[in-house]
Structure formats: structure tokens, C-alpha cells
Design a protein around this motif. Structure first.
Motif, mmCIF file in Angstrom:
data_model
loop_
_atom_site.group_PDB
_atom_site.id
_atom_site.type_symbol
_atom_site.label_atom_id
_atom_site.label_comp_id
_atom_site.label_asym_id
_atom_site.label_seq_id
_atom_site.Cartn_x
_atom_site.Cartn_y
_atom_site.Cartn_z
ATOM 1 N N VAL A 95 -2.251 -2.630 6.741
ATOM 2 C CA VAL A 95 -1.123 -2.645 5.768
ATOM 3 C C VAL A 95 -1.412 -3.443 4.654
ATOM 4 O O VAL A 95 -1.978 -4.392 4.543
ATOM 5 N N VAL A 96 -0.963 -2.712 3.512
ATOM 6 C CA VAL A 96 -0.869 -3.029 2.239
ATOM 7 C C VAL A 96 0.604 -3.787 1.732
ATOM 8 O O VAL A 96 1.358 -3.009 1.661
ATOM 9 N N GLY A 97 0.542 -5.068 1.220
ATOM 10 C CA GLY A 97 1.493 -5.569 1.039
ATOM 11 C C GLY A 97 1.425 -6.669 0.101
ATOM 12 O O GLY A 97 0.349 -6.969 -0.240
ATOM 13 N N ASN A 98 2.544 -7.401 -0.168
ATOM 14 C CA ASN A 98 2.419 -8.786 -0.999
ATOM 15 C C ASN A 98 3.322 -9.900 -0.622
ATOM 16 O O ASN A 98 4.449 -9.509 0.034
ATOM 17 N N ARG A 99 3.003 -10.837 -1.057
ATOM 18 C CA ARG A 99 4.164 -12.287 -0.838
ATOM 19 C C ARG A 99 5.060 -12.305 -1.999
ATOM 20 O O ARG A 99 5.926 -12.854 -1.793
ATOM 21 N N PRO A 119 -1.688 1.324 -6.455
ATOM 22 C CA PRO A 119 -2.878 1.736 -6.794
ATOM 23 C C PRO A 119 -3.868 1.103 -5.585
ATOM 24 O O PRO A 119 -5.175 1.747 -5.421
ATOM 25 N N THR A 120 -3.526 0.029 -5.060
ATOM 26 C CA THR A 120 -4.356 -0.466 -4.066
ATOM 27 C C THR A 120 -4.264 0.276 -2.691
ATOM 28 O O THR A 120 -5.342 0.548 -2.229
ATOM 29 N N THR A 121 -3.025 0.896 -2.229
ATOM 30 C CA THR A 121 -3.065 1.719 -1.272
ATOM 31 C C THR A 121 -3.940 2.901 -1.347
ATOM 32 O O THR A 121 -4.805 3.420 -0.684
ATOM 33 N N LEU A 122 -3.892 3.422 -2.773
ATOM 34 C CA LEU A 122 -4.544 4.864 -3.117
ATOM 35 C C LEU A 122 -6.067 4.327 -2.964
ATOM 36 O O LEU A 122 -7.139 5.184 -2.602
ATOM 37 N N ALA A 123 -6.694 3.022 -3.768
ATOM 38 C CA ALA A 123 -8.029 2.688 -3.435
ATOM 39 C C ALA A 123 -8.441 2.466 -2.123
ATOM 40 O O ALA A 123 -9.535 2.909 -1.621
ATOM 41 N N GLY A 125 4.207 -2.893 3.745
ATOM 42 C CA GLY A 125 4.848 -3.162 4.991
ATOM 43 C C GLY A 125 4.424 -4.357 5.548
ATOM 44 O O GLY A 125 4.533 -4.546 6.825
ATOM 45 N N LEU A 126 4.209 -5.439 4.744
ATOM 46 C CA LEU A 126 3.751 -6.656 5.122
ATOM 47 C C LEU A 126 4.704 -7.459 5.952
ATOM 48 O O LEU A 126 4.632 -8.036 6.874
ATOM 49 N N GLN A 127 6.091 -7.362 5.634
ATOM 50 C CA GLN A 127 7.069 -7.845 6.519
ATOM 51 C C GLN A 127 7.822 -7.158 7.234
ATOM 52 O O GLN A 127 8.701 -7.722 8.231
ATOM 53 N N VAL A 171 -5.474 -4.839 10.106
ATOM 54 C CA VAL A 171 -5.957 -5.404 8.924
ATOM 55 C C VAL A 171 -4.767 -5.603 8.116
ATOM 56 O O VAL A 171 -3.971 -4.669 7.935
ATOM 57 N N GLU A 172 -4.453 -6.882 7.456
ATOM 58 C CA GLU A 172 -3.663 -7.075 6.087
ATOM 59 C C GLU A 172 -4.242 -7.040 5.034
ATOM 60 O O GLU A 172 -5.322 -8.166 4.981
ATOM 61 N N LEU A 173 -3.973 -6.553 3.730
ATOM 62 C CA LEU A 173 -4.315 -6.776 2.592
ATOM 63 C C LEU A 173 -3.175 -7.355 1.676
ATOM 64 O O LEU A 173 -2.003 -6.602 1.454
ATOM 65 N N LEU A 174 -3.374 -8.592 1.231
ATOM 66 C CA LEU A 174 -2.186 -9.299 0.487
ATOM 67 C C LEU A 174 -2.678 -8.926 -1.033
ATOM 68 O O LEU A 174 -3.793 -9.421 -1.373
ATOM 69 N N VAL A 175 -1.840 -8.314 -1.812
ATOM 70 C CA VAL A 175 -2.045 -7.930 -3.286
ATOM 71 C C VAL A 175 -1.234 -9.150 -4.170
ATOM 72 O O VAL A 175 -0.212 -9.067 -3.883
#
Length: 367
Positions: free
Chosen positions: A66-70, A79-83, A165-167, A175-179
Motif C-alpha cells: 500500500v502506497v499512501g500518506n498521512r 510517482p512513488t507507485t510507479l517507482a 489506500g493507507l486508510q 507492506v505500507e509505504l508512507l509518502v
């Protein structure tokens, strides 16, 4: 340096006013603090129901990143998802992407995103990710159901990447990636008094690992993480961008600097001024045309007599070459992709969290 004109819509003006308020704790932020307290209580209740098992969590049967942010809006999730997709492919995985498809007409439908899809049907960012990555992309408000539909249609996919999709806790994640971008946590307050969707140090829901990614090349919070640098790629004519031709050389910037005609730039993104600043850093003298985030660009918001225009990729997906020829035949348009490299550090972090790809060692199925 010419100033940017005011945004063309009330929504865009409100977005920019809130973004300015969230940089500090001024009168507007304080006035909204009671609403932020209510927002925080609702968020805590939402998370508590999942932690107690009172709401059902679904897992698609393969690892989920999951690529998301707070922090709200514009931190660099796309761009992070594509990376992440590129890094997973380098590691031997076969990824697919799920997304809500923000801004589409019917957000309840679960749809496959095809290169021929219209942005208003599938969402501008989802279409952009499909065009850029070439991997299967499905959209749905229920990301868990979208992931299951994607895997049913593409059984070869062995890892799901969830964009923003963090929330969305119904979708179980490994895995969670917080951007974060250079704003960090802003004034540190929750919406609407500040930019945070949830408290900065909310415990992760990841089964295996939580990582922080800084997309602007600077660690802007106290949380340790990967420091990456997103960058604008050289401008590419709109028709060539849609045809997915090779990226132009860096010298393409010089052709725009030396052009005799006026040059404008349009941005329907969360932070238009940041895009305009990046273009001016390349030596371009531009007039900025800010629009609301996810603006549908219907009708096209620049004057018919404008000779030269730059677009973000997020806006370019709504302006196909045939539409440009029909509605603004006198305007030459270039697209400036925003890239985040799939660095060795990012690949190492994903490998450490997920283990080897199927066929390269241990099986990848989630426990």
C-alpha cells in the motif's frame, strides 16, 4: 518572474487557502480545530473497529504493498507507485495496481483501466498509471474487491500495489509505504485544521513492514525513511507522449526557453505553484494557469489564441491529440512527466519486506 493568476474556480481558491493555512497555526487553523477533533475521533473509531476484528479485512491471496500518506494531497503517491512497480519488476515480480480512481463519474463501479479509457470514467491518476506502467490497473472505491477482480482477470499477477489506500483498511496489506514531501506534517494538526489524515505516528496495519518515503529529496519529518527525489523530465509534444515514444533529450528544455512566443503552464494538481516553480527552475518564463485538483478540463480552460502550453501528465490524460486539434487547433502543447527513480535502496527495502519473487526462492503467498 510573472505572477500566476488566481485559480479559475472557487474550489481551487479554497484549496489554495487551506494549503496556506496548514503551513502554520493561524486564525483559520485555530477556528477549524474543533472540527479536527471530531475528525480525529471518527478516524480512531474507524481504526479501532478493524483492530478489534469488528470489521472484516480481505486479502487477495498475494502480497499487497500500500502506497499512501498521512498528509492530504500532492505528496507524490502516483510517482512513488510507479517507482514501486518498476522496482518490483526489477526484482522479478509481476505487479498489478488498484486505485480508487478519484474524480471519476461513478466511483462505486469496479473497472479495468485500458489505454483507451477516458479519465472521467476511470480517474486521471489511474489512467496515467496504466499508460506509464503498462501493468494491469483496476479501480474501485472498495480496493479489496478491486484487487480480487484484478487477480481473477490476471492470474499471472503475483503482487498488488494499492495507490492511495493507507486508510482503506478493508484491504489487508503486507507492506505500507508512507509518502511525504517537503511539507512534512505541516502544522501537525488533523483535517481540516491541518493537513494530516491521521496522527503522524499512527501504528501501521502492515503485516510485515512499514517504510517512509520522502519524495522531495529531504527528510521532512522525524520518521526515518528512504530519501528519493522526484524530478520533471524534459517536455514532450502531446501527440508523442500519447504514442508512448521515447522520452526526449534534456535539450528539449532549451527549445522552449528560446521560443519567441508566450509560454503558459496549466496544472490541475494539489499544488500548482510547485509545478510552476519547477518549470521556472528550468529557465522557462511562464504564465501559470492553476486549476483545482482533478479538474476535468471541460471546457479546456485556456484561451483559444494561446500559442504554447505545458501540461502535467495528470492533466494530459484528459487532452487527447484529436481533442486538441478540434478545440484548440492553434495551441502547441507539451507534456512534462514527473518521475521518481526506482533506486537500489527502494528495491532493497521491498526485497527485505517481501522476500524473493515467486520462482526466485521462497513462495510469495501471504501467510
Amino acid at each position: 518572474m510573472p505572477p500566476s493568476p488566481p485559480p479559475r474556480s472557487g474550489r481551487a481558491r479554497l484549496e489554495m487557502r487551506l494549503q496556506a493555512a496548514w503551513r502554520g497555526r493561524g486564525a483559520l487553523a485555530w477556528a477549524l480545530l474543533p472540527l479536527a477533533a471530531l475528525f480525529g475521533l471518527l478516524g480512531a473509531l474507524h481504526r479501532g473497529l478493524y483492530r478489534l476484528g469488528l470489521r472484516r479485512v480481505r486479502h487477495p491471496g498475494c502480497p499487497v504493498v500500500v502506497v499512501g500518506n498521512r498528509i492530504v494531497g500532492g505528496a507524490g503517491k502516483t510517482p512513488t507507485t510507479l517507482a514501486v512497480v518498476a522496482a518490483l519488476q526489477d526484482l522479478g515480480w509481476r505487479p498489478g495496481i488498484v486505485s480508487r480512481g478519484h474524480g471519476r463519474r461513478d466511483p462505486t463501479r469496479i473497472l479495468a483501466v485500458t489505454p483507451q479509457a477516458e479519465a472521467e470514467s476511470v480517474g486521471d491518476e489511474a489512467l496515467l498509471m496504466r499508460l506509464r506502467s503498462g501493468v494491469p490497473v483496476w479501480v474501485g472505491r472498495n480496493r479489496a474487491a478491486a484487487a480480487e477482480a484484478l487477480r481473477a482477470a490476471h492470474p499471472e499477477v503475483d503482487v498488488i500495489v494499492s495507490d492511495d489506500g493507507l486508510q482503506h483498511l478493508r484491504l489487508a496489506r503486507d507492506v505500507e509505504l508512507l509518502v511525504f514531501d517537503r511539507r512534512g506534517a505541516g502544522n501537525g494538526w488533523l483535517l481540516p485544521a491541518g493537513p494530516l489524515r491521521e496522527p503522524l505516528r499512527t501504528p501501521s496495519f502492515a503485516r510485515r513492514a512499514c517504510r517512509v518515503v520522502y519524495s522531495d529529496g529531504v527528510a521532512s519529518t522525524a520518521l526515518p525513511g528512504l530519501v528519493l527525489q522526484r524530478r520533471l523530465s524534459p517536455p514532450q509534444p502531446l501527440a508523442e507522449w500519447w504514442a508512448r515514444r521515447p522520452a526526449p533529450p534534456a535539450a528539449a528544455w532549451a527549445a522552449l526557453r528560446e521560443g519567441p512566443q508566450p509560454l503558459a503552464a496549466l496544472a490541475g494538481i494539489a499544488h500548482p505553484p510547485r509545478y510552476f516553480e519547477a518549470l521556472r527552475a528550468e529557465g522557462l518564463q511562464i504564465d501559470g494557469l492553476p486549476c483545482a485538483d482533478h479538474d476535468r478540463l471541460d471546457p479546456l480552460p485556456w484561451p483559444a489564441g494561446l500559442p504554447r502550453l505545458l501540461l502535467t501528465e495528470k492533466d494530459a490524460v484528459k487532452v487527447r491529440p484529436e481533442r486538441l486539434a478540434r478545440e484548440r487547433p492553434g495551441t502547441r502543447v507539451w507534456v512534462t512527466p514527473l518521475d521518481l527513480p526506482a533506486t537500489p535502496e527502494l528495491r532493497d527495502a521491498l526485497h527485505e519486506a517481501l522476500g524473493p519473487a515467486p520462482g526466485r526462492g521462497a513462495p510469495a503467498a501471504a501467510p
